[in-house]
Write a protein that holds these residues in place. Structure first.
Motif, mmCIF file in Angstrom:
data_model
loop_
_atom_site.group_PDB
_atom_site.id
_atom_site.type_symbol
_atom_site.label_atom_id
_atom_site.label_comp_id
_atom_site.label_asym_id
_atom_site.label_seq_id
_atom_site.Cartn_x
_atom_site.Cartn_y
_atom_site.Cartn_z
ATOM 1 N N PRO A 29 0.810 -1.229 0.000
ATOM 2 C CA PRO A 29 0.000 0.000 0.000
ATOM 3 C C PRO A 29 0.837 1.270 0.000
ATOM 4 O O PRO A 29 0.405 2.301 -0.527
ATOM 5 N N ILE A 30 2.043 1.200 0.555
ATOM 6 C CA ILE A 30 2.941 2.358 0.515
ATOM 7 C C ILE A 30 3.428 2.577 -0.913
ATOM 8 O O ILE A 30 3.508 3.722 -1.385
ATOM 9 N N ALA A 31 3.742 1.483 -1.604
ATOM 10 C CA ALA A 31 4.174 1.603 -2.999
ATOM 11 C C ALA A 31 3.080 2.251 -3.843
ATOM 12 O O ALA A 31 3.367 3.095 -4.713
ATOM 13 N N VAL A 32 1.835 1.863 -3.608
ATOM 14 C CA VAL A 32 0.710 2.444 -4.352
ATOM 15 C C VAL A 32 0.602 3.935 -4.070
ATOM 16 O O VAL A 32 0.466 4.757 -4.997
ATOM 17 N N ALA A 33 0.656 4.313 -2.805
ATOM 18 C CA ALA A 33 0.554 5.728 -2.444
ATOM 19 C C ALA A 33 1.711 6.526 -3.024
ATOM 20 O O ALA A 33 1.538 7.671 -3.474
ATOM 21 N N LEU A 34 2.894 5.934 -3.047
ATOM 22 C CA LEU A 34 4.066 6.626 -3.585
ATOM 23 C C LEU A 34 3.942 6.800 -5.090
ATOM 24 O O LEU A 34 4.213 7.886 -5.635
ATOM 25 N N ALA A 35 3.519 5.746 -5.792
ATOM 26 C CA ALA A 35 3.408 5.808 -7.253
ATOM 27 C C ALA A 35 2.314 6.768 -7.688
ATOM 28 O O ALA A 35 2.440 7.450 -8.715
ATOM 29 N N ARG A 36 1.228 6.790 -6.945
ATOM 30 C CA ARG A 36 0.108 7.674 -7.312
ATOM 31 C C ARG A 36 0.340 9.118 -6.903
ATOM 32 O O ARG A 36 -0.084 10.044 -7.608
ATOM 33 N N GLY A 37 1.003 9.319 -5.777
ATOM 34 C CA GLY A 37 1.098 10.665 -5.221
ATOM 35 C C GLY A 37 2.398 11.394 -5.493
ATOM 36 O O GLY A 37 2.482 12.604 -5.265
ATOM 37 N N TRP A 38 3.417 10.663 -5.990
ATOM 38 C CA TRP A 38 4.729 11.298 -6.177
ATOM 39 C C TRP A 38 5.254 10.937 -7.568
ATOM 40 O O TRP A 38 6.137 10.090 -7.719
ATOM 41 N N TYR A 179 -0.408 2.236 10.374
ATOM 42 C CA TYR A 179 -0.352 0.838 9.945
ATOM 43 C C TYR A 179 -0.881 0.720 8.524
ATOM 44 O O TYR A 179 -2.078 0.538 8.301
ATOM 45 N N PRO A 180 -0.003 0.823 7.517
ATOM 46 C CA PRO A 180 -0.461 0.798 6.131
ATOM 47 C C PRO A 180 -1.263 -0.446 5.758
ATOM 48 O O PRO A 180 -2.102 -0.388 4.856
ATOM 49 N N LYS A 181 -1.039 -1.562 6.431
ATOM 50 C CA LYS A 181 -1.803 -2.767 6.113
ATOM 51 C C LYS A 181 -3.296 -2.532 6.278
ATOM 52 O O LYS A 181 -4.105 -3.061 5.515
ATOM 53 N N PHE A 182 -3.673 -1.726 7.268
ATOM 54 C CA PHE A 182 -5.099 -1.441 7.445
ATOM 55 C C PHE A 182 -5.691 -0.787 6.199
ATOM 56 O O PHE A 182 -6.855 -1.022 5.848
ATOM 57 N N ASP A 183 -4.916 0.056 5.532
ATOM 58 C CA ASP A 183 -5.414 0.750 4.340
ATOM 59 C C ASP A 183 -5.792 -0.238 3.245
ATOM 60 O O ASP A 183 -6.865 -0.138 2.643
ATOM 61 N N LEU A 362 -3.103 6.211 14.407
ATOM 62 C CA LEU A 362 -3.971 6.315 13.240
ATOM 63 C C LEU A 362 -4.589 7.705 13.196
ATOM 64 O O LEU A 362 -5.139 8.192 14.189
ATOM 65 N N THR A 363 -4.494 8.357 12.044
ATOM 66 C CA THR A 363 -5.012 9.707 11.873
ATOM 67 C C THR A 363 -5.936 9.747 10.663
ATOM 68 O O THR A 363 -6.146 8.739 9.982
ATOM 69 N N ALA A 364 -6.463 10.925 10.379
ATOM 70 C CA ALA A 364 -7.341 11.069 9.215
ATOM 71 C C ALA A 364 -6.587 10.821 7.909
ATOM 72 O O ALA A 364 -7.176 10.392 6.916
ATOM 73 N N THR A 365 -5.292 11.094 7.906
ATOM 74 C CA THR A 365 -4.475 10.814 6.712
ATOM 75 C C THR A 365 -4.125 9.338 6.695
ATOM 76 O O THR A 365 -3.593 8.814 7.677
ATOM 77 N N PRO A 366 -4.410 8.619 5.613
ATOM 78 C CA PRO A 366 -4.110 7.186 5.566
ATOM 79 C C PRO A 366 -2.640 6.899 5.880
ATOM 80 O O PRO A 366 -1.742 7.652 5.498
ATOM 81 N N SER A 367 -2.425 5.812 6.572
ATOM 82 C CA SER A 367 -1.071 5.441 6.979
ATOM 83 C C SER A 367 -0.140 5.278 5.783
ATOM 84 O O SER A 367 1.042 5.670 5.840
ATOM 85 N N SER A 368 -0.646 4.698 4.706
ATOM 86 C CA SER A 368 0.200 4.481 3.530
ATOM 87 C C SER A 368 0.652 5.802 2.926
ATOM 88 O O SER A 368 1.781 5.910 2.417
ATOM 89 N N GLU A 369 -0.187 6.814 2.967
ATOM 90 C CA GLU A 369 0.203 8.123 2.450
ATOM 91 C C GLU A 369 1.253 8.772 3.352
ATOM 92 O O GLU A 369 2.186 9.435 2.874
ATOM 93 N N ARG A 370 1.119 8.600 4.652
ATOM 94 C CA ARG A 370 2.107 9.148 5.582
ATOM 95 C C ARG A 370 3.460 8.478 5.360
ATOM 96 O O ARG A 370 4.512 9.132 5.359
#
Length: 387
Positions: A29-38, A179-183, A362-370
Motif C-alpha cells: 500500500p505504501i508503494a501504491v501511495a508513492l506511485a500515485r502521489g509522487w 499501519y499501512p496494512k489497514f489501508d 492512526l489519523t485522518a491521513t491514511p497510513s500508507s500516504e504518511r
C-alpha cells in the motif's frame, strides 16, 4: 535539479520482497501511495518468486492499479532452491546475487530486516527503508540490524519509543506512520469466509513459529483435539504463515485428522490467513506471541493466551499483549477456559483499547500516504543534494 525529472532520470524506489507473502500487505500500500502521489519518483516491486509477483499484481489490480513496474529477481537456479521445501529461496543468497543491481536504486523499501545485509555487501547508494511487518511486542524484532536502515517506520508510539530508547534507531530516522496494512485491507473485499454448518462463536487459533514461545510444539494437536470434541465453538486454525512453511511430512500429517471436521477450518498459509479475514471474522482469539493479536483487537474482543514454557512474563514488555486476556500454562480444560474468557471479556476491554491506541497512531491521513511522504521527502532531498 528540478523535481520534475524525466522518466529516465527519476529517482528509483524498489519495494523488495524476499520473505513470505504475508509481508507484501505491509508495504505494497505504501508503494501504491508513492506511485500515485509522487510522480517525480519511479516505483517498482521486485520479488524472489513468481508467486509473490502474482499476488502483488492481483492486489494492485484489485486496488485499481498504479504506475508500478515489477520484476522477478534472478538467477533462476537460485529461485529453485528451497530449504526444507520453504516457499522462498534463501534470502541472504538472493540478496548477494542481486546486490549490484539493487545498488543502482535510490531507495530500497523492505518489510523485513535481512535486507540490512546489503550494507555488508557493499551497497551504499540506496536509502534503506524498513517498514516493519507487524506491531507486536516480541523482543526479537528490536535488534542491531535496525541501525543499518536510513528510515525505520513505527506503527505507533509504543513501537517508536522502544526502538529509540533501546538505541536501535535514531529519533530522526524513525517515522511514526500508523499501519499501512489497514489501508489495503479496508480497500479490498477480503477472502471468502469459512462455512460452518451451525452458527457458533468462532475461535481463531493463531500459534507463532517461535521455537520456544510458540504453543504449537507442546500444545497444538491437543488444542485441535479439544475443539474437535467440544460442540460449543467453531475453530479456525490459522497459524503464523511461517509455522508450516517448509513443514515436515509428519507435521503436516498431524493436522490431517481435523481437515474434514465440520467445526474446524484449517488454513496453513493461504490469502485468508494473512489478509485479516480470520482475525476480523473470529469472536475469540487464542494464541501466544504473534503480532496478529493487534490486528484482531482493532475491535476489542475476548483473548486467551498460551504460555507453553511457563515463562515469567509479568512486567516484561515483550509480553505486553498478555495483559489483554487470561494466560494459561496448561491446556487442561481449554475450551472451558475459552468460554470463561468470552464471558469475562468486560474485565479486559479498557486495557485492550489502551493497548491498541499505544500500538497504532492512526489519523485522518491514511497510513500508507504518511509512509509514502516520509520516503519521498528523503529520496528527493538526497536527489537535490546530488544534483
Amino acid at each position: 535539479m528540478s523535481l520534475a525529472k524525466t522518466a529516465a532520470s527519476r529517482p528509483k524506489v524498489c519495494f523488495l520482497y524476499i520473505a513470505q507473502t504475508h509481508q507484501i500487505l505491509h508495504s505494497l500500500p505504501i508503494a501504491v501511495a508513492l506511485a500515485r502521489g509522487w510522480p517525480g519518483l519511479e516505483v517498482e516491486i521486485a520479488a524472489t518468486t513468481q508467486d509473490h509477483l502474482d499476488y502483488a499484481r492481483q492486489l494492485l489490480d484489485a486496488l485499481g492499479g498504479a504506475p508500478i513496474a515489477s520484476r522477478l529477481l534472478p538467477p533462476a537456479w537460485l529461485r529453485a532452491v528451497r530449504l526444507k521445501e520453504a516457499s522462498t529461496p534463501p534470502k541472504a543468497l538472493m540478496l548477494a546475487a542481486n546486490a549490484m543491481a539493487l545498488g543502482k536504486m535510490d531507495a530500497i523499501v523492505t518489510p523485513e530486516r535481512t535486507t540490512a545485509m546489503l550494507r555488508k555487501l557493499g551497497v551504499r547508494k540506496p536509502l534503506l527503508v524498513y517498514t516493519q511487518h507487524g506491531a507486536g511486542d516480541r523482543g526479537g524484532v528490536f535488534e542491531p540490524r535496525l541501525r543499518q536502515f536510513d528510515l525505520v517506520m513505527a506503527a505507533g508510539p509504543k513501537q517508536r519509543q522502544r526502538m529509540v530508547e533501546g538505541g536501535w534507531v535514531k529519533p530522526e530516522n524513525c517515522a511514526m506512520v500508523g499501519y499501512p496494512k489497514f489501508d489495503i485491507i479496508d480497500a479490498l473485499p477480503g477472502s471468502p469466509l469459512p462455512v460452518f454448518p451451525d452458527a457458533k462463536p468462532i475461535v481463531v487459533y493463531n500459534p507463532h513459529f517461535h521455537a520456544t514461545l510458540g504453543s504449537w510444539p507442546r500444545f497444538g494437536v491437543r488444542v485441535l483435539e479439544q475443539f474437535a470434541a467440544d460442540g460449543r465453538f467453531n475453530l479456525i486454525f490459522a497459524p503464523h504463515i511461517r509455522l508450516f512453511d517448509g513443514a515436515s511430512q509428519a507435521m503436516l500429517e498431524s493436522v490431517a485428522p481435523f481437515r474434514d471436521h465440520p467445526r474446524i477450518h484449517i488454513d496453513l498459509g493461504g490469502p485468508a490467513a494473512i489478509d485479516m479475514t480470520y482475525t476480523r471474522a473470529a469472536d475469540i482469539y487464542l494464541g501466544d506471541v504473534s503480532s496478529q493479536i493487534y490486528e484482531f483487537l482493532r475491535t476489542p474482543k475476548p483473548c486467551l493466551f498460551l504460555n507453553p514454557g511457563d515463562v515469567s512474563w509479568q512486567g516484561d514488555e515483550s509480553f505486553h499483549h498478555w495483559q489483554y486476556g487470561p494466560v494459561l500454562t496448561s491446556i487442561d480444560g481449554l475450551t472451558d477456559a475459552v468460554e470463561a474468557a468470552r464471558v469475562g471479556h468486560a474485565d479486559y476491554v479498557t486495557i485492550q483499547k489502551t493497548g491498541f491506541a499505544e500500538s497504532f497512531d492512526l489519523t485522518a491521513t491514511p497510513s500508507s500516504e504518511r509512509a509514502a511522504r516520509a520516503i519521498a521527502e528523503r529520496v528527493l532531498a538526497k536527489a537535490r543534494q546530488a544534483a
